[in-house]
Scaffold this motif. Structure first.
Motif, PDB file in Angstrom:
ATOM      1  N   CYS A  13      -6.133  -0.669   7.235  1.00 22.18           N
ATOM      2  CA  CYS A  13      -5.424   0.117   6.170  1.00 22.18           C
ATOM      3  C   CYS A  13      -6.416   0.744   5.244  1.00 22.18           C
TER       4      CYS A  13
ATOM      5  N   HIS B 236      -1.464   2.030  10.499  1.00 22.99           N
ATOM      6  CA  HIS B 236      -0.407   3.192  10.307  1.00 22.99           C
ATOM      7  C   HIS B 236      -1.319   4.334   9.878  1.00 22.99           C
TER       8      HIS B 236
ATOM      9  N   HIS C 234       1.349  -5.581   3.472  1.00 26.31           N
ATOM     10  CA  HIS C 234       0.501  -6.140   4.329  1.00 26.31           C
ATOM     11  C   HIS C 234       0.196  -7.594   3.757  1.00 26.31           C
TER      12      HIS C 234
ATOM     13  N   TRP D 116       1.619   3.122   2.588  1.00 26.09           N
ATOM     14  CA  TRP D 116       2.506   3.276   3.586  1.00 26.09           C
ATOM     15  C   TRP D 116       3.281   2.125   4.200  1.00 26.09           C
TER      16      TRP D 116
ATOM     17  N   CYS E 252       0.793  -1.183  -0.049  1.00 26.41           N
ATOM     18  CA  CYS E 252       0.058  -0.026  -0.015  1.00 26.41           C
ATOM     19  C   CYS E 252       1.023   1.169  -0.011  1.00 26.41           C
TER      20      CYS E 252
END
Ligand SMILES: [Zn+2]
Ligand SMILES: [Zn+2]
Length: 84
Positions: free
Chosen positions: A52, A82, A34, A31, A29
């Motif tokens: 997320c 996050h 996953h 950030w 993603c």
């Protein structure tokens, strides 16, 4: 920490089908990355390690699968996000 065995049984998806989700590691993603599961029917993707915005929230699935995540696992799922 992910209990992979959770996803080796069929689960009820938000599309109302009882499906065997495909578990996919290292999906990026914006950030980080996953472990996600994807429904073979509606192709919706849920992140399983933490919340997320790029993916569906696994807690939606726990509404259809009561035993999928314990309360503690739900807290950790949200805590590790996050997004915050
Ligand atoms: Zn589905
Ligand atoms: Zn993410």
């Amino acid at each position: 920490m992910i209990n992979r065995e959770k996803f080796q049984n069929k689960l009820n998806c938000t599309c109302n089908e009882n499906v065997l989700f495909e578990l996919i590691d290292d999906v990026e993603c914006d950030w980080g990355n996953h472990t996600v599961i994807q429904c073979p029917n509606c192709e919706e993707i849920f992140s399983v390690d933490c919340e997320c915005p790029a993916f569906q929230n696994i807690l939606k699935l726990t509404k259809y699968n009561n035993l999928l995540y314990s309360d503690l696992e739900k807290l950790e799922y949200l805590k590790d996000s996050h997004q915050k």
